[in-house]
Design an enzyme around this catalytic site. Structure first.
Site, PDB file in Angstrom:
ATOM      1  N   THR A 157      -5.237  -8.089   7.358  1.00 29.56           N
ATOM      2  CA  THR A 157      -5.620  -8.000   5.854  1.00 29.56           C
ATOM      3  C   THR A 157      -4.391  -8.591   5.071  1.00 29.56           C
ATOM      4  O   THR A 157      -4.690  -9.729   4.903  1.00 29.56           O
ATOM      5  CB  THR A 157      -5.693  -6.526   5.494  1.00 29.56           C
ATOM      6  OG1 THR A 157      -4.594  -5.803   5.734  1.00 29.56           O
ATOM      7  CG2 THR A 157      -6.928  -5.850   6.150  1.00 29.56           C
ATOM      8  N   LYS A 183      -2.259  -4.986  13.710  1.00 29.97           N
ATOM      9  CA  LYS A 183      -2.036  -5.627  12.230  1.00 29.97           C
ATOM     10  C   LYS A 183      -1.168  -4.382  11.479  1.00 29.97           C
ATOM     11  O   LYS A 183      -1.265  -3.545  11.626  1.00 29.97           O
ATOM     12  CB  LYS A 183      -3.375  -5.588  11.384  1.00 29.97           C
ATOM     13  CG  LYS A 183      -4.323  -4.335  11.173  1.00 29.97           C
ATOM     14  CD  LYS A 183      -5.166  -4.171  10.019  1.00 29.97           C
ATOM     15  CE  LYS A 183      -4.536  -4.675   8.871  1.00 29.97           C
ATOM     16  NZ  LYS A 183      -4.496  -3.607   7.809  1.00 29.97           N
ATOM     17  N   THR A 194      -0.980   1.932   7.738  1.00 36.12           N
ATOM     18  CA  THR A 194      -2.243   1.288   7.844  1.00 36.12           C
ATOM     19  C   THR A 194      -2.117   0.222   8.917  1.00 36.12           C
ATOM     20  O   THR A 194      -1.539  -0.808   8.705  1.00 36.12           O
ATOM     21  CB  THR A 194      -2.649   0.381   6.585  1.00 36.12           C
ATOM     22  OG1 THR A 194      -2.761   1.432   5.541  1.00 36.12           O
ATOM     23  CG2 THR A 194      -4.035  -0.097   6.745  1.00 36.12           C
ATOM     24  N   GLU A 281       5.109  -5.780   3.621  1.00 38.55           N
ATOM     25  CA  GLU A 281       4.874  -6.455   2.458  1.00 38.55           C
ATOM     26  C   GLU A 281       6.227  -6.750   1.724  1.00 38.55           C
ATOM     27  O   GLU A 281       6.874  -5.793   1.160  1.00 38.55           O
ATOM     28  CB  GLU A 281       3.844  -5.726   1.678  1.00 38.55           C
ATOM     29  CG  GLU A 281       2.671  -5.573   2.296  1.00 38.55           C
ATOM     30  CD  GLU A 281       1.523  -4.846   1.711  1.00 38.55           C
ATOM     31  OE1 GLU A 281       0.429  -4.941   1.785  1.00 38.55           O
ATOM     32  OE2 GLU A 281       2.055  -3.774   0.909  1.00 38.55           O
ATOM     33  N   ASN A 404       1.503  -5.318  -4.237  1.00 38.53           N
ATOM     34  CA  ASN A 404       1.034  -4.040  -4.447  1.00 38.53           C
ATOM     35  C   ASN A 404       0.345  -3.996  -5.943  1.00 38.53           C
ATOM     36  O   ASN A 404      -0.301  -3.108  -6.066  1.00 38.53           O
ATOM     37  CB  ASN A 404       1.763  -3.003  -3.861  1.00 38.53           C
ATOM     38  CG  ASN A 404       1.727  -2.974  -2.137  1.00 38.53           C
ATOM     39  OD1 ASN A 404       0.708  -2.925  -1.525  1.00 38.53           O
ATOM     40  ND2 ASN A 404       2.866  -3.179  -1.754  1.00 38.53           N
ATOM     41  N   SER A 409      -6.008  -1.956  -2.192  1.00 40.24           N
ATOM     42  CA  SER A 409      -6.307  -1.818  -0.940  1.00 40.24           C
ATOM     43  C   SER A 409      -6.891  -0.295  -0.766  1.00 40.24           C
ATOM     44  O   SER A 409      -6.883   0.489  -1.887  1.00 40.24           O
ATOM     45  CB  SER A 409      -5.182  -1.594   0.038  1.00 40.24           C
ATOM     46  OG  SER A 409      -4.308  -0.440  -0.647  1.00 40.24           O
TER      47      SER A 409
END
Lengths: 409, 409
Positions: A157, A183, A194, A281, A404, A409
């Site tokens: 993603t 992932k 996640t 991230e 973010n 998401s």
């Protein structure tokens, strides 16, 4: 697609085929047209499966599906889509999961209960599972042993690089293979993240044994990493053993023949978990936090995670600031036994505080040099017991906020 | 000094004098020359005291000092310095605390055990308590009833505005006053925060009763806020009651005469706690999270704090994104009983999801308008019990990272 993380491994490992596993990917148009967004893995009859799933109290429909189907310990197929998490989608979500499993079972000639599912992406939008109608037969027809890289890419993603790992292990007189891909990259925290991770082996290991090995390995890997302390509704780690290798039957989780297999499995799990942190991230620094001398291993891990989750520690690391005062703060807030006057902290191998205060006149130059690098090492010695754990995290940067603040998401 | 937070109250309240309390401030040169960095509060004989202190396992020397001295329930003086936290300073830290108390006791003619202490600022550097030598007699001489604003300013660190609150309450036939001031602004999380808060009243309340009232009020205020989930080594909340007011003796914490006093105390504590959130590092939005329908009040608070601490929720709020999927995620990770299919979420008064999924066709316009504002309201109904709690937090912005990547606390 964002620029590749500066912490990405230098090369993507090539994974050899693994007897009993075939893989295929397709573009089903789940969220974006023309983007590869569905993965099918097919397993030969006799494949056993174990899993570790999110502890979220609001799990996604596929997580509920997997939790139920793991009881049988048998797997024949796995369907993973990106673009939509099928989470918080109520009754329609459960129906989408059921529909997808039935479709894959029909196409691959197995029972729906032998099909495992995962979905990742946007929460709360209905998953249009009928989109799989157009691609499922083609996926089954196209499935082939070597498509690891395509598989790893299909489930990405916000990941900036595909995450793969492989190892071999001696099991009796046979050599077995362990391949995996995963992932990330946000909501990465223990229990779990996640995070989707799929690990496959040609070893023949009964499901209950596999489950014991996987649960222990997950604690030392996926449950020992954190990016932002957030936990997803969809986290799934599966381990499938096709049993194609020929070796003496495994008698139980403590079977001495499993020693090398256990190590190799742990190595693959840790490798994948670390890659997730390296793709955290906005991450610009990869941080290893080694906690020793705690009251127990569990306490050590909680202290490591308290440090790794602290926004104040993580912003200091991003700035290259060896701010051990914030590390002390994080140790203190973990809630585990600690004694300020026995605590010692080293950064990059330089002891900078001990016995309740900073080390007088310690050499700041090597610490500053270490802090300017990409790979940071923090060692904390509680000085009160034998508990130890290693935790991995990344720094907290402006890009985390950029990513973010815009990605839904 | 940074620009004043955009969430600061429109005006700083003027606090009336309070019989039995005198205040003075000075520049002792603890960290910077010429900056006001020490506060002395003097209390008339007979003043009782209660306190709530950090639960950090690595508390500062002044916190350890206060925990010990609170047992007597008697206070005559309070010394607070900024610039240095006297935390993780080992034996020299304990000596600095003892020295400071002795100095203040001598100058103000009380016992060292009646002197309460707090230090805020850099961790791990020895506090040069001898710096107080030059200012203590002057502080005692200058102490006067009305210096509330100066006192609130003297304890600021990264705060962008002074935090004060006041209320009056009927107690029997008397009207008593409650004044307080506090500082934030990072490491703000329950149990408690890098947070110092001092509240004073002229009511006559025995120390054990005061302690019961304060502990309950702290749970609804300072333990219900979070900026970054980090907990300081120095958090201190004290409540001093001088007893100068003339009213019927208070018989216990459930004394019916205390009803109005309790409400007023809670109002002051909540006001100060909210001001700390409004000055959260980098905060651009003030967020009220109201949780109802949880299994218990404790569960409701934990769920509210899980939402308020989630970096993914906070970055979405910063971007004005009504990302309820992340709220679901945070509810799920709180570890408290939740049922996806009973959960309902409203933002700015608009119900946006319920019964396991988004509300079909809800009007996005008022939600978008609400999200663009400064004061956000999130309501979560678990739908499973009668537990409720309100939690306050702020968004996570680039400025948080700027501030914490440069300030060494």
């Amino acid at each position: 697609m964002a620029t590749v993380s500066p912490l990405a491994p230098a090369a993507v490992p090539g994974l050899p085929p693994l007897a009993g596993v075939r893989l295929a990917t397709a573009a089903a148009g789940i969220r974006y047209a023309g983007r590869t967004d569905v993965l099918l893995a097919l397993f030969d009859p006799g494949t056993s499966v174990a899993g570790v799933l999110t502890r979220s109290k609001c799990p996604s429909a596929p997580v509920e599906w997997c939790r139920e189907k793991l009881k049988s310990g048998k797997a024949r197929a796995l369907v993973v889509n990106s673009g939509n998490a099928n989470a918080f989608t109520g009754k329609s979500g459960r129906e989408a999961a059921k529909f997808t499993a039935a479709l894959a079972a029909r196409a691959s000639r197995c029972k729906p209960a032998e099909v495992f599912l995962a979905s990742t992406g946007v929460i709360g939008e209905p998953l249009k599972a009928t989109q799989f109608n157009g691609v499922m037969d083609g996926l089954v027809a196209a499935a082939k042993p070597g498509a690891w890289l395509e598989a790893a890419k299909a489930i990405m993603t916000t990941d900036t690089f595909p995450k793969l790992a492989t190892a071999s292990a001696a099991l009796g007189k046979a050599t077995v293979r362990i391949n995996g891909f995963a992932k990330g990259a946000g909501m990465i925290a223990p229990d779990m993240a996640t995070m989707l991770a799929y690990v496959f082996t040609d070893a023949k290991v009964p499901a209950p044994v596999l489950q014991t090995l996987l649960a222990a390995g997950a604690d030392r890997s996926f449950n020992s990493i954190t990016v932002d302390g957030d936990t997803s509704t969809s986290d799934t780690l599966l381990l499938c053993a096709t049993g194609a290798a020929r070796h003496k039957p495994v008698t139980g989780p403590r079977d001495a023949h499993l020693k090398d297999f256990r190590s190799a499995l742990d190595a693959v799990l840790i490798d994948l978990a670390q890659q997730i942190v390296r793709d955290g991230e906005g991450a610009e620094k990869f941080v290893t936090i080694e906690v020793v001398g705690a009251a127990s291993a569990r306490a050590a891990r909680r202290i490591g995670l308290a440090i790794g989750n602290s926004p104040l520690v993580k912003t200091a690391l991003a700035a290259g600031d060896a701010n051990w005062g914030r590390i002390v703060m994080a140790v203190g807030k973990a809630g585990e036994a600690a004694d300020r006057d026995r605590l010692a902290i080293s950064i990059g191998g330089t002891r900078i505080c001990e016995r309740g205060g900073p080390v007088p006149g310690y050499d700041e130059a090597p610490v500053a040099k270490h802090m300017a690098g990409r790979d940071l090492h923090i060692a904390v010695d509680l000085g009160i017991g034998g508990g130890r754990a290693t935790v991995w995290t990344c720094d907290l940067t402006h890009r985390y906020i950029d990513i973010n603040g815009s990605y839904r998401s």
